[in-house]
Design a protein around this motif. Structure first.
Motif, PDB file in Angstrom:
ATOM      1  N   ASN A 266       8.986 -11.889 -77.152  1.00  0.00           N
ATOM      2  CA  ASN A 266       8.611 -12.033 -75.734  1.00  0.00           C
ATOM      3  C   ASN A 266       9.418 -11.110 -74.826  1.00  0.00           C
ATOM      4  O   ASN A 266       9.467 -11.320 -73.612  1.00  0.00           O
ATOM      5  CB  ASN A 266       8.762 -13.486 -75.260  1.00  0.00           C
ATOM      6  N   TYR A 267      10.066 -10.087 -75.419  1.00  0.00           N
ATOM      7  CA  TYR A 267      10.842  -9.146 -74.611  1.00  0.00           C
ATOM      8  C   TYR A 267      10.008  -7.942 -74.178  1.00  0.00           C
ATOM      9  O   TYR A 267      10.422  -7.174 -73.330  1.00  0.00           O
ATOM     10  CB  TYR A 267      12.057  -8.629 -75.391  1.00  0.00           C
ATOM     11  N   ILE A 268       8.860  -7.766 -74.784  1.00  0.00           N
ATOM     12  CA  ILE A 268       8.037  -6.610 -74.454  1.00  0.00           C
ATOM     13  C   ILE A 268       7.194  -6.917 -73.223  1.00  0.00           C
ATOM     14  O   ILE A 268       6.438  -7.890 -73.178  1.00  0.00           O
ATOM     15  CB  ILE A 268       7.138  -6.212 -75.651  1.00  0.00           C
ATOM     16  N   SER A 269       7.338  -6.115 -72.210  1.00  0.00           N
ATOM     17  CA  SER A 269       6.640  -6.347 -70.951  1.00  0.00           C
ATOM     18  C   SER A 269       5.253  -5.721 -70.972  1.00  0.00           C
ATOM     19  O   SER A 269       4.927  -4.914 -71.844  1.00  0.00           O
ATOM     20  CB  SER A 269       7.451  -5.756 -69.791  1.00  0.00           C
ATOM     21  N   THR A 270       4.461  -6.098 -69.977  1.00  0.00           N
ATOM     22  CA  THR A 270       3.119  -5.533 -69.858  1.00  0.00           C
ATOM     23  C   THR A 270       3.182  -4.028 -69.629  1.00  0.00           C
ATOM     24  O   THR A 270       2.382  -3.264 -70.177  1.00  0.00           O
ATOM     25  CB  THR A 270       2.363  -6.204 -68.701  1.00  0.00           C
ATOM     26  N   VAL A 271       4.149  -3.612 -68.824  1.00  0.00           N
ATOM     27  CA  VAL A 271       4.306  -2.184 -68.551  1.00  0.00           C
ATOM     28  C   VAL A 271       4.643  -1.423 -69.829  1.00  0.00           C
ATOM     29  O   VAL A 271       4.096  -0.349 -70.100  1.00  0.00           O
ATOM     30  CB  VAL A 271       5.406  -1.964 -67.490  1.00  0.00           C
ATOM     31  N   ASP A 272       5.551  -1.998 -70.635  1.00  0.00           N
ATOM     32  CA  ASP A 272       5.907  -1.351 -71.906  1.00  0.00           C
ATOM     33  C   ASP A 272       4.701  -1.261 -72.843  1.00  0.00           C
ATOM     34  O   ASP A 272       4.504  -0.253 -73.524  1.00  0.00           O
ATOM     35  CB  ASP A 272       7.036  -2.128 -72.591  1.00  0.00           C
ATOM     36  N   ARG A 273       3.912  -2.327 -72.866  1.00  0.00           N
ATOM     37  CA  ARG A 273       2.711  -2.307 -73.698  1.00  0.00           C
ATOM     38  C   ARG A 273       1.781  -1.173 -73.276  1.00  0.00           C
ATOM     39  O   ARG A 273       1.250  -0.433 -74.121  1.00  0.00           O
ATOM     40  CB  ARG A 273       1.961  -3.639 -73.586  1.00  0.00           C
ATOM     41  N   GLN A 274       1.580  -1.046 -71.987  1.00  0.00           N
ATOM     42  CA  GLN A 274       0.669  -0.026 -71.476  1.00  0.00           C
ATOM     43  C   GLN A 274       1.178   1.381 -71.779  1.00  0.00           C
ATOM     44  O   GLN A 274       0.409   2.257 -72.178  1.00  0.00           O
ATOM     45  CB  GLN A 274       0.466  -0.209 -69.974  1.00  0.00           C
ATOM     46  N   LYS A 275       2.491   1.566 -71.601  1.00  0.00           N
ATOM     47  CA  LYS A 275       3.071   2.886 -71.875  1.00  0.00           C
ATOM     48  C   LYS A 275       2.928   3.265 -73.349  1.00  0.00           C
ATOM     49  O   LYS A 275       2.554   4.382 -73.677  1.00  0.00           O
ATOM     50  CB  LYS A 275       4.548   2.905 -71.468  1.00  0.00           C
ATOM     51  N   TRP A 276       3.222   2.298 -74.217  1.00  0.00           N
ATOM     52  CA  TRP A 276       3.137   2.584 -75.645  1.00  0.00           C
ATOM     53  C   TRP A 276       1.688   2.760 -76.090  1.00  0.00           C
ATOM     54  O   TRP A 276       1.387   3.568 -76.977  1.00  0.00           O
ATOM     55  CB  TRP A 276       3.809   1.468 -76.450  1.00  0.00           C
TER      56      TRP A 276
END
Length: 347
Positions: A266-276
Motif C-alpha cells: 500500500n506504499y505505491i501511490s496513484t501518481v507512481d502507478r501512472q508514471k510507471w
C-alpha cells in the motif's frame, strides 16, 4: 490462420526440394558407380539417402563419418574374416570387437554405427562375392560426394529468414507484454491479471528458447554454403538485436514480482502507478517500433538493420535525489531479500 497456411506451404516446398535432391543424387550416384565398375551400385544411393541432412554442414559431417566408419569396419573385418564362419554368434562377437575401440576413443556415434553396419554387411556378403569390399568403399565415397554436391547446388538450405521471423514474433509479443503490464500497474495490480502476466512471461521464455534454436540452425545452415552473400552479416546483426530483446525479457520478468510486492504494501501511490504505466508503455511501443523496422529492412542490401537505440528512450520516472547514491544497494537488497524469501518457502 494465414500464418499456419504459410508455414504449411513452406514445409511442403521444403519437402519437395528434399525429395528432388535425394532422387536426383541417388540416380546420379547409381550411374556413376556402374560406370566405375561397381557390381553393387545400390550402395551409392544408400549413402546419398543417409547423408542428405538438414544443412550442408550436417550432410558433409555425416558423409565423412560414414566414410570413416566404412573404412574402419572393413579393416577390422578383413583382419579376422578368414578365421570365422557366418553365424549369429560370430557376427555378435565381431560387432563387439569392432565397436570397442571407437567407443574407447570416444569417436562420434555415427562412426560407431557405420562401423557396426559395415562389419555386418561385409562379413556376410564377402563370402558370396569378391567385389563387395571394393564396391562398398568406392560407392560410399561416390554417394557421399554426390549427396554433398547436389545439396550445395540445388537450393542450399538457408534458415536466416526463418530465424528473422521468429525473432520478430518474439519481439512483438515482448512489446505487447510491456503494454499489458502497464495496464496492470495502472489498475492496482490485480491478482487475476498478475497470473495472466505470469503465464505470458512463461510463454515468452519458451518462445525465446525457440528463437535461440532457430538462430543456431540458421548459423549452421550458412556453413559450407557458397551462396550466402551478406546473410552472415545479417544474422550477426539480428543476433545483436536478439540480445537486446533478451534483456527486455529479463527486465519484464523481474519487475513483475517487484510491482506485485510493492502493491501489497500500500506504499505505491496513484501518481507512481501512472508514471510507471507510462514508462512501461513507452518501452513496449519502442520495442514494437524497432521490431517492425527490423522486419521492413530485412534485406541488408537496402538498409542497415535497426537495433534498439536505448539512449533515445525517455525516462519517465525518477527517485528522490538523496536516494540516488543508494539505488544499487537498494536494488541488491531487494533482490537478495526476495531470494531468501523464495528459498524459505521450501522449508
Amino acid at each position: 490462420m494465414d500464418i499456419n497456411r504459410g508455414k504449411q506451404k513452406l514445409e511442403l516446398i521444403k519437402g519437395l526440394i528434399l525429395i528432388t535432391k535425394i532422387s536426383l543424387a541417388s540416380g546420379v550416384s547409381w550411374e556413376l558407380a556402374k560406370m566405375l565398375g561397381s557390381k553393387h551400385p545400390y550402395l551409392a544411393p544408400l549413402t546419398v539417402i543417409l547423408s542428405i541432412q538438414e544443412t550442408i554442414q550436417h550432410s558433409a559431417m555425416y558423409a565423412f563419418y560414414r566414410i570413416v566408419g566404412t573404412l574402419l569396419g572393413i579393416s577390422i573385418t578383413i583382419l579376422v574374416i578368414k578365421h570365422l564362419e557366418v553365424s549369429g554368434w560370430t557376427i555378435g562377437l565381431l560387432l563387439a570387437m569392432g565397436m570397442v575401440l571407437p567407443v574407447v576413443l570416444r569417436l562420434h556415434k555415427t562412426i560407431i554405427h557405420q562401423i557396426a553396419l559395415t562389419i555386418l554387411l561385409v562379413f556376410v556378403f564377402v563370402h558370396k562375392t569378391n567385389y563387395y569390399v571394393s564396391d562398398r568403399i568406392r560407392d560410399t565415397i561416390i554417394g557421399a560426394l554426390v549427396a554433398v554436391i547436389i545439396h550445395i547446388i540445388i537450393a542450399p538450405p538457408n534458415y536466416v529468414k526463418e530465424a528473422q521471423k521468429t525473432l520478430s514474433q518474439f519481439g512483438l509479443h515482448l512489446g505487447e507484454s510491456f503494454e499489458k503490464m502497464a495496464y496492470w500497474v495502472n489498475n492496482n495490480c490485480g491478482f487475476v491479471e498478475r497470473e495472466n502476466l505470469i503465464n505470458d512471461t512463461t510463454n515468452l521464455l519458451h518462445e525465446l528458447h525457440q528463437v535461440e534454436k532457430e538462430f543456431k540452425k540458421a548459423e549452421k545452415s550458412l556453413k559450407l554454403n557458397p551462396f550466402v552473400k551478406n546473410k552472415k552479416q545479417m544474422l550477426k546483426q539480428n543476433e545483436q538485436f536478439l540480445f537486446q530483446l533478451k534483456q527486455g525479457y529479463t527486465y519484464i520478468s523481474s519487475i513483475l514480482a517487484t510491482f506485485s510486492d510493492w502493491s501489497e504494501t500500500n506504499y505505491i501511490s496513484t501518481v507512481d502507478r501512472q508514471k510507471w504505466a507510462i514508462q512501461l508503455e513507452v518501452l513496449g511501443e519502442y520495442i514494437m517500433e524497432q521490431v517492425n523496422k527490423n522486419s521492413e529492412n530485412y534485406s541488408i542490401t537496402k538498409s542497415t538493420l535497426n537495433l534498439l537505440d536505448l539512449s533515445s528512450i525517455p525516462l519517465r520516472i525518477s527517485i528522490p535525489s538523496e536516494l540516488d547514491c543508494h539505488r544499487y544497494q537498494l536494488s541488491l537488497y531487494n533482490d537478495t531479500l526476495k531470494l531468501i524469501e523464495q528459498l524459505g518457502t521450501r522449508q
